[in-house]
Design a protein around this motif. Structure first.
Motif, short mmCIF file in Angstrom:
data_model
loop_
_atom_site.label_atom_id
_atom_site.label_comp_id
_atom_site.label_asym_id
_atom_site.label_seq_id
_atom_site.Cartn_x
_atom_site.Cartn_y
_atom_site.Cartn_z
N MET A 109 0.85 -1.20 0.00
CA MET A 109 0.00 0.00 0.00
C MET A 109 0.88 1.23 0.00
N GLY A 110 0.30 2.36 -0.39
CA GLY A 110 1.03 3.62 -0.42
C GLY A 110 1.33 4.10 0.99
N ASP A 111 2.44 4.82 1.13
CA ASP A 111 2.83 5.38 2.42
C ASP A 111 2.41 6.85 2.43
N HIS A 112 1.58 7.18 3.43
CA HIS A 112 1.02 8.52 3.57
C HIS A 112 2.10 9.60 3.52
N ASP A 113 3.19 9.36 4.27
CA ASP A 113 4.23 10.38 4.44
C ASP A 113 5.25 10.40 3.31
N HIS A 114 5.32 9.31 2.56
CA HIS A 114 6.33 9.22 1.51
C HIS A 114 5.68 8.79 0.20
N PRO A 115 5.16 9.77 -0.55
CA PRO A 115 4.47 9.43 -1.81
C PRO A 115 5.39 8.62 -2.73
N GLY A 116 4.84 7.61 -3.36
CA GLY A 116 5.62 6.78 -4.27
C GLY A 116 6.25 5.58 -3.58
N VAL A 117 6.28 5.61 -2.24
CA VAL A 117 6.89 4.49 -1.50
C VAL A 117 5.76 3.53 -1.10
N GLU A 118 6.02 2.22 -1.25
CA GLU A 118 5.02 1.25 -0.85
C GLU A 118 5.49 0.47 0.37
N VAL A 119 4.57 0.25 1.30
CA VAL A 119 4.89 -0.52 2.51
C VAL A 119 3.88 -1.66 2.64
N PRO A 120 4.26 -2.76 3.33
CA PRO A 120 3.32 -3.88 3.45
C PRO A 120 2.17 -3.55 4.42
N ASP A 121 1.00 -4.06 4.07
CA ASP A 121 -0.18 -3.91 4.93
C ASP A 121 -0.11 -4.98 6.02
N PRO A 122 -0.15 -4.58 7.30
CA PRO A 122 0.07 -5.56 8.38
C PRO A 122 -1.19 -6.27 8.88
N HIS A 123 -2.31 -6.25 8.13
CA HIS A 123 -3.57 -6.81 8.65
C HIS A 123 -4.06 -8.10 7.98
N PRO A 124 -3.18 -9.06 7.67
CA PRO A 124 -3.71 -10.29 7.06
C PRO A 124 -4.74 -10.99 7.93
N PHE A 125 -4.62 -10.87 9.26
CA PHE A 125 -5.49 -11.60 10.19
C PHE A 125 -6.97 -11.27 10.01
N ASN A 126 -7.28 -10.12 9.38
CA ASN A 126 -8.70 -9.78 9.20
C ASN A 126 -9.39 -10.65 8.14
N ALA A 127 -8.61 -11.36 7.32
CA ALA A 127 -9.18 -12.43 6.48
C ALA A 127 -8.86 -13.72 7.22
N ILE A 128 -9.88 -14.35 7.77
CA ILE A 128 -9.64 -15.43 8.75
C ILE A 128 -8.86 -16.59 8.15
N ILE A 129 -8.90 -16.74 6.84
CA ILE A 129 -8.16 -17.85 6.23
C ILE A 129 -6.65 -17.67 6.44
N HIS A 130 -6.19 -16.42 6.54
CA HIS A 130 -4.77 -16.19 6.85
C HIS A 130 -4.45 -16.57 8.30
N GLY A 131 -5.47 -16.58 9.14
CA GLY A 131 -5.27 -17.02 10.53
C GLY A 131 -4.78 -18.46 10.59
N VAL A 132 -5.09 -19.24 9.54
CA VAL A 132 -4.60 -20.63 9.48
C VAL A 132 -3.07 -20.62 9.46
N THR A 133 -2.48 -19.74 8.64
CA THR A 133 -1.01 -19.63 8.60
C THR A 133 -0.47 -19.19 9.95
N TYR A 134 -1.15 -18.22 10.58
CA TYR A 134 -0.73 -17.79 11.92
C TYR A 134 -0.69 -18.99 12.87
N ALA A 135 -1.78 -19.77 12.84
CA ALA A 135 -1.90 -20.91 13.77
C ALA A 135 -0.81 -21.95 13.49
N GLU A 136 -0.51 -22.17 12.21
CA GLU A 136 0.53 -23.15 11.86
C GLU A 136 1.90 -22.67 12.35
N ASN A 137 2.19 -21.39 12.15
CA ASN A 137 3.49 -20.86 12.60
C ASN A 137 3.63 -20.94 14.12
N ILE A 138 2.54 -20.59 14.81
CA ILE A 138 2.58 -20.63 16.28
C ILE A 138 2.72 -22.09 16.76
#
Ligand SMILES: [Zn+2]
Length: 292
Positions: A109-138
């Motif tokens: 996603m775009g970075d508010h403070d640095h136009p043109g720079v992209e940073v990763p979105d840290p909210h995969p957990f809001n799609a519960i299917i990604h929670g499966v990966t979280y559970a496997e890693n833990i």
């Protein structure tokens, strides 16, 4: 001599009392997963309480102490806990840090403070299917700490993963009755990109995914136009966030706020969102109620 004995006891007593490995978690979502999967094999404590914003959190001196005593730390990663590296340095923590999102391809996603720079979105957990990966890693990290308890850890993880998969299937089925053009959600901050990708939604928010910077008048006006243009009815406050911006935007757009979502962590004890599966279920139900 007596003094030395007292000193020795002072060190030994906590060691005797502390039989279970000490796990420290950096947010309420990975905390819930670690507790469920770890069962009674570990002592799991969380640095954050429900309702505390992980993006804006500032560690306190007792966090340094807790980290210094941890066998293992579990974080979300992707910059969700931007304060963690500084805390780990201060606590001189050199043990393993498990990044629960490891293996999930980050959405950029775009970075508010640095136009043109992209940073990763840290909210995969809001799609519960990604929670499966979280559970496997833990699960894998806990097994590596506790070979004797491995079987139980794997069993509990399998149960959790089954529950998360069922919730994903239920969400897909539930959203299927909402026409595509009605699947529009506006929230306080941009935390639903993975969710939108998984369930076919369009999303918008006045605050960025990392909550850096404040939106300008132009961005607020654009959001009002977006809501009017799409006929969006899914305008939501967020637990743990100031309601001002969303309330103002909804008022200007002439729409009703459709309730509150839990997008950065669990709700308080006793609320339907006091567990990770409960948090997702509560969000889906609130969204469905506003869009039907
Ligand atoms: Zn967030």
């Amino acid at each position: 001599m007596r003094c030395i004995l007292t000193l020795l006891l002072a060190f030994l007593i906590p060691l005797i009392a502390e039989e279970k490995p000490n796990i420290v978690t950096a947010n309420t979502i990975v905390h819930d997963l670690a507790q469920r999967i770890g069962g009674d094999r570990f002592r799991v404590t969380c640095l954050l309480q429900p309702g505390i914003d992980p993006h804006l959190y500032q560690p306190v001196p007792s966090d340094v102490q807790r980290l210094a005593q941890a066998r293992l730390v579990i974080i979300n990663g992707l910059g969700f806990e931007g304060w963690f590296d500084g805390l780990a340095r201060e606590a001189a923590f050199t043990g393993p840090v498990v990044v629960a999102k490891a293996g999930i391809t980050p959405r950029m996603m775009g970075d508010h403070d640095h136009p043109g720079v992209e940073v990763p979105d840290p909210h995969p957990f809001n799609a519960i299917i990604h929670g499966v990966t979280y559970a496997e890693n833990i699960r894998d990290a806990l097994v590596a700490q506790d070979a004797a308890g491995a079987e139980g850890i794997r069993q509990r993880a399998a149960q959790v993963i089954g529950e998360l998969r069922d919730l994903d299937a239920w969400a897909r089925q539930s959203f299927a009755v909402i026409p595509r053009e009605r699947r529009v959600i506006v929230t306080h901050h941009d935390a639903l990109d993975y969710f939108a990708q998984a369930y076919g939604f369009r999303i918008a928010a006045p605050m960025t995914a990392l909550e850096d910077g404040e939106p300008g008048a132009r961005q607020v006006a654009d959001l009002v136009t977006f809501i009017r243009g799409t006929g969006a009815t899914g305008i939501f406050l967020e637990y743990g966030k100031h309601p001002g911006l969303v309330t103002q935007i909804a008022r200007e757009a002439g729409v009703r706020v459709g309730g509150g979502l839990y997008l950065d962590g669990l709700g308080p004890d006793g609320s339907p969102a006091s567990t990770y599966p409960g948090m997702f279920r509560a969000n889906v139900e609130t969204i469905l109620a506003a869009l039907r």
